[in-house]
Design an enzyme around this catalytic site. Structure first.
Site, short mmCIF file in Angstrom:
data_model
loop_
_atom_site.label_atom_id
_atom_site.label_comp_id
_atom_site.label_asym_id
_atom_site.label_seq_id
_atom_site.Cartn_x
_atom_site.Cartn_y
_atom_site.Cartn_z
N GLU A 77 0.85 -1.21 0.00
CA GLU A 77 0.00 0.00 0.00
C GLU A 77 0.88 1.25 0.00
OE1 GLU A 77 -3.34 -0.16 2.69
OE2 GLU A 77 -3.55 2.01 2.64
N LYS A 255 -7.97 -1.12 11.00
CA LYS A 255 -7.26 -1.49 9.75
C LYS A 255 -6.05 -0.57 9.58
CE LYS A 255 -6.43 -1.66 5.13
NZ LYS A 255 -5.60 -0.76 4.33
N ASP A 271 4.56 -14.48 11.92
CA ASP A 271 3.26 -14.86 11.38
C ASP A 271 2.29 -13.70 11.59
OD1 ASP A 271 0.71 -15.85 11.07
OD2 ASP A 271 1.03 -17.67 12.24
N HIS A 368 -2.90 10.59 -0.12
CA HIS A 368 -2.90 9.29 -0.80
C HIS A 368 -2.74 9.42 -2.30
CE1 HIS A 368 -4.87 6.11 1.99
NE2 HIS A 368 -3.88 6.73 2.57
C1 MEV Z 1 -6.10 3.19 4.84
O1 MEV Z 1 -5.39 2.03 4.47
C2 MEV Z 1 -6.23 3.29 6.35
C3 MEV Z 1 -7.14 4.41 6.87
O2 MEV Z 1 -8.43 4.28 6.28
C4 MEV Z 1 -7.21 4.27 8.35
C5 MEV Z 1 -8.24 5.13 9.02
O3 MEV Z 1 -9.23 5.53 8.40
O4 MEV Z 1 -8.07 5.38 10.24
C6 MEV Z 1 -6.59 5.74 6.46
#
Ligand code: MEV
Length: 415
Positions: A77, A255, A271, A368
């Protein structure tokens, strides 16, 4: 004559040839599979064909307990390593992360199927914990010699089942192999004693290995051109609260944390699925699924905290089997599993800080997109000299997609 042997009996070279034939791969594609293959991979997995490569970068200047680390991170990513560095820098300027000392125990479960008189079973098991500990330790004498081993047994009644939980100090390894072997030995002992044992396996919820990290960020280090540091800090604290009350947001919040944790865990040779499983189970442990990291505005600054059950090793399993994994430990200078857990969680908290700061201010896409445009340029075939030119041409465009990137690249080449 075509080779009739089953796929797993073929050498990696023959497997690649067979796949090339079946999938109509070009000579160039076949060469690529060959070039990326390694002897190490073939020793590790069944039906080995080649190594699948992912980009590796580093987070620099990650300060944990007053020590500064450079830590390899592996991810596909584009924004993850940039965000980790961004968060790590703001925390370093504020004094760094503080990590508390972690116990390193993994629980092995022996599950007993429904029995008629469970109270009697529980009594018997409670009276035989010392024997079970002895049985477990007898199959891992080297672990005991290093100061680890099974030391506590608890019997947990479940609806219909009984779980015999064996607490095992796994020292510097992640512990899966030792714990499974020890749990199976106890399972066999209980079968011999007449218990209907259903299974024996470690638990990937590492409640015996809770690691906590925290930091206190000076709000001044959070400001943007349009917002004061205090405003940003308040909005980050509010986002943190939201992740405690909304499961949809909590999943995304977590995430983001795991973006950093997984990348560092993969580079450490551990792992990462076990780390993921443990983190998400913990997020739902005792109360509804919620955000794992929290941020609170205090008089001294924005206080961040992350507690996770993690079992990471610096020896054993596939760790340090590959040359890359060995090099990564040399780069990070990490020597113990406790140090690794502290560093990995600090990266998770840094990652969360950077994500929440972006969400609280310009939104996530501003940062991004610059990185996504680079991937897009590469995906349409731009070479190293062309990538920056494609990105510059895409930036002012309203509609950016593969077709647009292709057109831009063609135009650059024509010119
Ligand atoms: C993107 O991979 C992760 C985010 O969506 C985490 C978040 O929203 O806190 C930017």
């Amino acid at each position: 004559m075509t080779d009739q042997r089953p796929f797993y009996r073929l050498t990696p070279e023959k497997r690649r040839e067979r796949l090339a034939q079946q999938a109509n791969l070009s000579k160039e594609q076949l060469d690529c599979l060959q070039k990326q293959s390694s002897r190490f991979g073939n020793e590790l997995v069944e039906n080995y064909v080649t190594d699948y490569r992912l980009p590796m970068g580093v987070v620099t200047g990650l300060m944990v307990n007053n020590k500064t680390y450079t830590v390899p991170m592996v991810t596909e990513e584009p924004s993850v390593i940039a965000a980790a560095n961004n968060g790590a820098k703001r925390v370093r300027l504020s004094g760094g992360f503080h990590a508390e000392k972690q116990e390193h125990q993994v629980i092995g479960q022996v599950i007993i199927s429904p029995v008629k008189d469970s109270a009697k079973c529980i009594r018997w098991l409670a009276q035989h914990t010392a024997e079970m500990i002895k049985v477990a330790n007898a199959v891992r004498p080297s672990l005991v010699k290093r100061g680890g081993g099974a030391w506590k047994i608890e019997v947990r009644p479940l609806p219909d089942y009984l779980s015999v939980d064996i607490y095992i100090d796994v020292q510097e390894a992640m512990g899966a192999n030792s714990v499974n072997t020890m749990a199976e030995a106890v399972g066999q002992y209980l079968i011999n004693e007449g218990f209907p044992v259903l299974t024996a396996i470690l638990s990937n919820l590492y409640l015996g290995s809770l690691q906590k990290v925290s930091c206190l960020v000076q709000t001044d280090y959070l400001k943007t051109a349009a917002m004061s540091g205090l405003q940003v800090a308040k909005r980050i604290a509010s986002l943190s609260k939201l992740a405690q009350v909304d499961v949809l947001r909590a999943a995304t919040h977590n995430k983001g944390i795991m973006n950093g944790i997984d990348a560092a865990v993969i580079a450490s040779g551990n792992d990462w699925r076990s780390v993921e499983a443990s983190a998400h189970a913990y997020a739902a442990y005792g109360h509804p699924y919620h955000g794992l990291a929290t941020w609170q505005l205090t008089k001294q600054g924005l206080r961040g905290e992350l507690t996770l059950p993690v079992s990471l090793g610096v020896v054993g399993g596939s760790i340090k089997l590959s040359q890359q994994s060995k090099i990564n430990y040399q780069i990070s200078g990490i020597r113990t599993s406790a140090e690794l857990a502290a560093v990995v969680l600090s990266i998770g908290l840094a990652q969360n800080l950077a994500a929440l700061r972006a969400l609280a201010t310009t939104g996530i896409q501003a940062g991004h997109m610059q990185l996504q445009y680079r991937s897009l340029a590469v995906s349409v075939g731009a070479n190293a000299d062309e990538v920056d030119k494609v990105v510059d041409a895409l930036k002012p465009m309203d509609q950016v997609d593969q077709a647009a990137a292709k057109k831009v690249l063609q135009k650059i080449r024509r010119e």
